[in-house]
Design a protein around this motif. Structure first.
Motif, short mmCIF file in Angstrom:
data_model
loop_
_atom_site.label_atom_id
_atom_site.label_comp_id
_atom_site.label_asym_id
_atom_site.label_seq_id
_atom_site.Cartn_x
_atom_site.Cartn_y
_atom_site.Cartn_z
N SER A 152 0.85 -1.19 0.00
CA SER A 152 0.00 0.00 0.00
C SER A 152 0.89 1.24 0.00
O SER A 152 2.09 1.16 0.30
N ILE A 153 0.29 2.37 -0.28
CA ILE A 153 1.05 3.63 -0.25
C ILE A 153 1.65 3.86 1.13
O ILE A 153 2.80 4.26 1.25
N ASN A 154 0.88 3.57 2.17
CA ASN A 154 1.37 3.77 3.54
C ASN A 154 2.50 2.80 3.87
O ASN A 154 3.47 3.17 4.54
N GLU A 155 2.37 1.55 3.44
CA GLU A 155 3.43 0.56 3.69
C GLU A 155 4.71 0.95 2.96
O GLU A 155 5.80 0.87 3.54
N LEU A 156 4.57 1.38 1.73
CA LEU A 156 5.74 1.79 0.95
C LEU A 156 6.41 3.00 1.60
O LEU A 156 7.64 3.05 1.72
N ALA A 157 5.62 3.96 2.04
CA ALA A 157 6.17 5.14 2.71
C ALA A 157 6.90 4.74 3.99
O ALA A 157 7.99 5.25 4.28
N MET A 158 6.32 3.81 4.75
CA MET A 158 6.95 3.33 5.98
C MET A 158 8.31 2.70 5.66
O MET A 158 9.31 3.00 6.32
N LEU A 159 8.35 1.85 4.62
CA LEU A 159 9.61 1.19 4.27
C LEU A 159 10.65 2.19 3.78
O LEU A 159 11.84 2.06 4.09
N LYS A 160 10.22 3.18 3.03
CA LYS A 160 11.17 4.21 2.56
C LYS A 160 11.73 5.00 3.73
O LYS A 160 12.93 5.31 3.76
N ASN A 161 10.89 5.32 4.72
CA ASN A 161 11.38 6.02 5.91
C ASN A 161 12.34 5.15 6.70
O ASN A 161 13.38 5.63 7.17
N GLN A 162 12.01 3.87 6.86
CA GLN A 162 12.90 2.95 7.56
C GLN A 162 14.22 2.83 6.81
O GLN A 162 15.29 2.81 7.43
N TYR A 163 14.14 2.74 5.50
CA TYR A 163 15.35 2.63 4.69
C TYR A 163 16.27 3.83 4.94
O TYR A 163 17.48 3.66 5.10
N MET A 164 15.70 5.02 4.99
CA MET A 164 16.52 6.20 5.22
C MET A 164 17.19 6.17 6.60
O MET A 164 18.37 6.52 6.73
N ASP A 165 16.46 5.73 7.61
CA ASP A 165 17.05 5.60 8.95
C ASP A 165 18.19 4.58 8.94
O ASP A 165 19.26 4.82 9.51
N LEU A 166 17.96 3.45 8.29
CA LEU A 166 18.98 2.40 8.22
C LEU A 166 20.17 2.85 7.37
O LEU A 166 21.32 2.54 7.70
N LYS A 167 19.90 3.59 6.31
CA LYS A 167 20.98 4.11 5.46
C LYS A 167 21.84 5.10 6.25
O LYS A 167 23.07 5.11 6.12
N ASN A 168 21.20 5.90 7.09
CA ASN A 168 21.96 6.82 7.94
C ASN A 168 22.88 6.05 8.88
O ASN A 168 24.04 6.45 9.08
N ASP A 169 22.39 4.95 9.44
CA ASP A 169 23.25 4.11 10.28
C ASP A 169 24.41 3.55 9.47
O ASP A 169 25.56 3.57 9.91
N HIS A 170 24.10 3.06 8.27
CA HIS A 170 25.14 2.54 7.38
C HIS A 170 26.20 3.61 7.12
O HIS A 170 27.40 3.35 7.22
N ASP A 171 25.74 4.80 6.79
CA ASP A 171 26.67 5.88 6.45
C ASP A 171 27.54 6.26 7.64
O ASP A 171 28.72 6.61 7.47
N ARG A 172 26.99 6.17 8.84
CA ARG A 172 27.78 6.46 10.05
C ARG A 172 28.90 5.45 10.24
O ARG A 172 30.05 5.82 10.49
N VAL A 173 28.57 4.16 10.11
CA VAL A 173 29.60 3.14 10.31
C VAL A 173 30.63 3.20 9.17
O VAL A 173 31.82 3.01 9.40
N GLU A 174 30.18 3.50 7.97
CA GLU A 174 31.10 3.64 6.83
C GLU A 174 32.08 4.79 7.07
O GLU A 174 33.28 4.64 6.88
#
Length: 151
Positions: free
Chosen positions: A121-143
């Motif tokens: 759904s649009i809401n599920e996709l938005a949730m996953l995109k937001n989670q992805y950005m949070d996880l990507k920020n963690d990735h970028d920090r460790v990198e």
């Protein structure tokens, strides 16, 4: 949209986050470096938040969530490598192993969003995109931390 497929996609990401939580809990126990303990604790909190949101959505779809599944052998292997790196006490090796784990997490989200976005759904996709950005920020920090280590 197929709720069965959606539930499977969400459950896969629950497993990814659960493995990430377990991996970093183990890493906190194994490391002696306080800044890494803090970093790993923050990463756990990111995944706890993601997992909670995913669990809520699975429950909203009136389905059961799978909390653990060792079919994710690549995650198990990655966290084994992190544990091995922690035993080496080499900061660069530790951070590189963590970055590899973060790459795997990112890839799971990227694949889900790219390949299965229309199954959500649009809401599920938005949730996953937001989670992805949070996880990507963690990735970028460790990198960034890994790149800053002077050999």
């Amino acid at each position: 949209m197929d709720d069965i497929k959606t539930i499977g996609l969400l459950n896969n990401l629950i497993i990814v986050n659960n493995d990430r939580i377990e991996g970093y809990e183990m890493a906190i126990e194994e490391t002696e470096e306080n800044d890494l303990k803090l970093l790993f604790s923050q990463f756990i909190q990111t995944s706890v938040k993601c997992k909670s949101e995913l669990l809520s959505e699975v429950r909203r779809l009136e389905a059961e969530a799978f909390i653990s599944d060792r079919r994710k052998a690549s995650f198990f292997t990655t966290w084994t490598e992190v544990k091995s790196a922690l035993n080496s006490k080499n900061r660069k090796v530790i951070l590189d192993a963590c970055e590899e784990g973060e790459n795997l997490v990112k890839k799971n989200y990227e694949d889900t969003i790219r390949d299965h976005g229309t199954d959500l759904s649009i809401n599920e996709l938005a949730m996953l995109k937001n989670q992805y950005m949070d996880l990507k920020n963690d990735h970028d920090r460790v990198e960034a931390m890994g790149q800053s280590v002077v050999m």
